[in-house]
Design a protein around this motif. Structure first.
Motif, short mmCIF file in Angstrom:
data_model
loop_
_atom_site.label_atom_id
_atom_site.label_comp_id
_atom_site.label_asym_id
_atom_site.label_seq_id
_atom_site.Cartn_x
_atom_site.Cartn_y
_atom_site.Cartn_z
N VAL A 10 0.87 -1.17 0.00
CA VAL A 10 0.00 0.00 0.00
C VAL A 10 0.90 1.21 0.00
O VAL A 10 1.88 1.28 0.76
CB VAL A 10 -0.92 0.01 1.24
CG1 VAL A 10 -1.72 1.30 1.32
CG2 VAL A 10 -1.86 -1.19 1.22
N CYS A 27 -7.81 -0.02 10.11
CA CYS A 27 -6.76 -1.00 10.32
C CYS A 27 -6.96 -1.70 11.67
O CYS A 27 -6.87 -2.93 11.77
CB CYS A 27 -5.40 -0.32 10.26
SG CYS A 27 -4.01 -1.47 10.36
N GLN A 55 3.61 2.80 6.97
CA GLN A 55 3.31 1.38 7.10
C GLN A 55 4.33 0.56 6.35
O GLN A 55 5.13 1.11 5.59
CB GLN A 55 1.90 1.09 6.60
CG GLN A 55 1.74 1.33 5.11
CD GLN A 55 0.35 1.79 4.77
OE1 GLN A 55 -0.06 2.86 5.18
NE2 GLN A 55 -0.37 0.98 4.04
N CYS A 137 2.11 -3.97 8.94
CA CYS A 137 1.04 -4.13 7.96
C CYS A 137 1.10 -5.53 7.35
O CYS A 137 2.15 -5.99 6.94
CB CYS A 137 1.17 -3.07 6.86
SG CYS A 137 -0.02 -3.29 5.51
N LEU A 139 -1.37 -6.28 4.99
CA LEU A 139 -2.25 -6.07 3.84
C LEU A 139 -3.64 -6.66 4.08
O LEU A 139 -4.34 -7.03 3.15
CB LEU A 139 -1.63 -6.66 2.56
CG LEU A 139 -0.25 -6.11 2.18
CD1 LEU A 139 0.34 -6.90 1.01
CD2 LEU A 139 -0.34 -4.63 1.84
N CYS A 140 -4.02 -6.74 5.36
CA CYS A 140 -5.32 -7.30 5.76
C CYS A 140 -5.54 -8.69 5.17
O CYS A 140 -6.61 -9.02 4.68
CB CYS A 140 -6.46 -6.36 5.38
SG CYS A 140 -6.49 -4.81 6.30
N PRO A 147 -6.91 -4.52 1.65
CA PRO A 147 -6.55 -3.62 2.75
C PRO A 147 -7.67 -2.64 3.11
O PRO A 147 -8.16 -1.89 2.26
CB PRO A 147 -5.33 -2.88 2.21
CG PRO A 147 -4.75 -3.80 1.18
CD PRO A 147 -5.93 -4.48 0.56
N CYS A 149 -7.58 0.00 4.92
CA CYS A 149 -7.17 1.41 4.88
C CYS A 149 -7.45 2.02 3.51
O CYS A 149 -7.92 3.16 3.41
CB CYS A 149 -5.70 1.57 5.25
SG CYS A 149 -4.56 0.67 4.19
N PHE A 160 -3.59 0.42 -3.24
CA PHE A 160 -3.08 -0.94 -3.10
C PHE A 160 -2.41 -1.29 -4.42
O PHE A 160 -3.07 -1.36 -5.46
CB PHE A 160 -4.23 -1.90 -2.78
CG PHE A 160 -3.80 -3.32 -2.57
CD1 PHE A 160 -2.66 -3.64 -1.84
CD2 PHE A 160 -4.54 -4.37 -3.08
CE1 PHE A 160 -2.27 -4.95 -1.63
CE2 PHE A 160 -4.18 -5.69 -2.87
CZ PHE A 160 -3.04 -5.98 -2.15
#
Length: 190
Positions: A10, A27, A55, A137, A139-140, A147, A149, A160
Motif C-alpha cells: 500500500v 486497520c 506502514q 502491515c 495487507l489485511c 486492505p 485502509c 493498493f
C-alpha cells in the motif's frame, strides 16, 4: 520492461492525504476482526513536510525478515508475513526496518489472571505479564475486500499496488497499442 518488485504493498500520496486517521481506525478494526492483536498496523505521521500514514513497504529484500531469530517474519509469495504467535518480542525487526514501519506492542496473555495482577498498561512495550510482539502491515490478509485502509480513505490517498497485475495491465495496453499501430501501417501499405 518489468520491475523486479514482486511484493504487493500500500502506498500513500502525501499530497492528497489529509491526516484524518480513518485508515488507522479501519486497520484497528480489521486486525480485531481477523483475530490479530487489535492495534493499527499503520501510524499517521505528521512532519513539517506533510502528513501520511507510515506502514510496511513489504520490501523484497526485507531486512526485518533477515534478522528475525525465530522466523516470525518470513518471505511470503507476495508480501512479508508476520506470524504473531511465534514472535518473541526481541525488537530486532524494529531496528532493521529502514522505514520505521514495524513497532512493538503488548497483548495480554490468556494464562495471566489480570484481576489479581497489578494494573497493566498495554501502551508500554515491555510489561511483566504481557507478551510483546511485533506489529506491521499484513495487507489485511484474509480480508475479502483487501486492505481496509485503502477502502476507507476518503481522499483516495492510499493505493493498493500489485506489481505483477498492474505491470501486466500496462503491458497488455502497450501490446494493444502496438498491434493497432501495425494494423494501421498495414492498411496504409495496401
Amino acid at each position: 520492461m518489468q520491475s523486479t518488485k514482486k511484493n504487493k504493498f500500500v502506498i500513500c500520496n502525501p499530497k492528497v492525504c489529509i491526516g484524518c486517521a480513518t485508515c488507522m481506525s479501519a486497520c484497528y478494526q480489521s486486525a480485531y476482526e481477523r483475530g490479530k492483536l487489535a492495534t493499527p498496523r499503520l501510524i499517521v505521521t505528521r512532519t513539517t513536510n506533510g502528513v501520511m500514514p507510515n506502514q510496511c513497504r513489504q520490501c523484497d529484500d526485507a531486512p526485518c525478515a533477515k534478522v528475525c531469530p525465530v522466523g516470525a517474519l518470513t518471505f511470503g509469495d507476495d508480501s512479508i508475513e508476520l506470524h504473531e504467535e511465534i514472535c518473541i518480542g526481541c525488537k530486532l525487526c524494529t531496528i532493521a526496518c529502514p522505514f520505521g514501519a514495524i513497532r512493538a506492542s503488548a497483548e495480554t496473555m490468556p494464562s495471566v489472571d489480570y484481576s489479581v495482577e497489578p494494573e497493566a498498561m498495554l501502551t508500554l512495550e515491555s510489561v511483566i505479564g504481557l507478551k510483546t510482539i511485533a506489529v506491521k502491515c499484513d495487507l489485511c490478509k484474509g480480508r475479502e475486500g483487501g486492505p481496509a485502509c485503502v477502502e476507507v480513505c476518503p481522499t483516495g490517498a492510499l493505493i493498493f499496488f500489485e506489481p505483477n497485475t498492474q505491470e501486466q495491465m500496462v503491458l497488455n495496453k502497450a501490446e494493444k497499442s502496438a498491434n493497432k499501430f501495425v494494423e494501421i501501417l498495414q492498411q496504409n501499405k495496401g
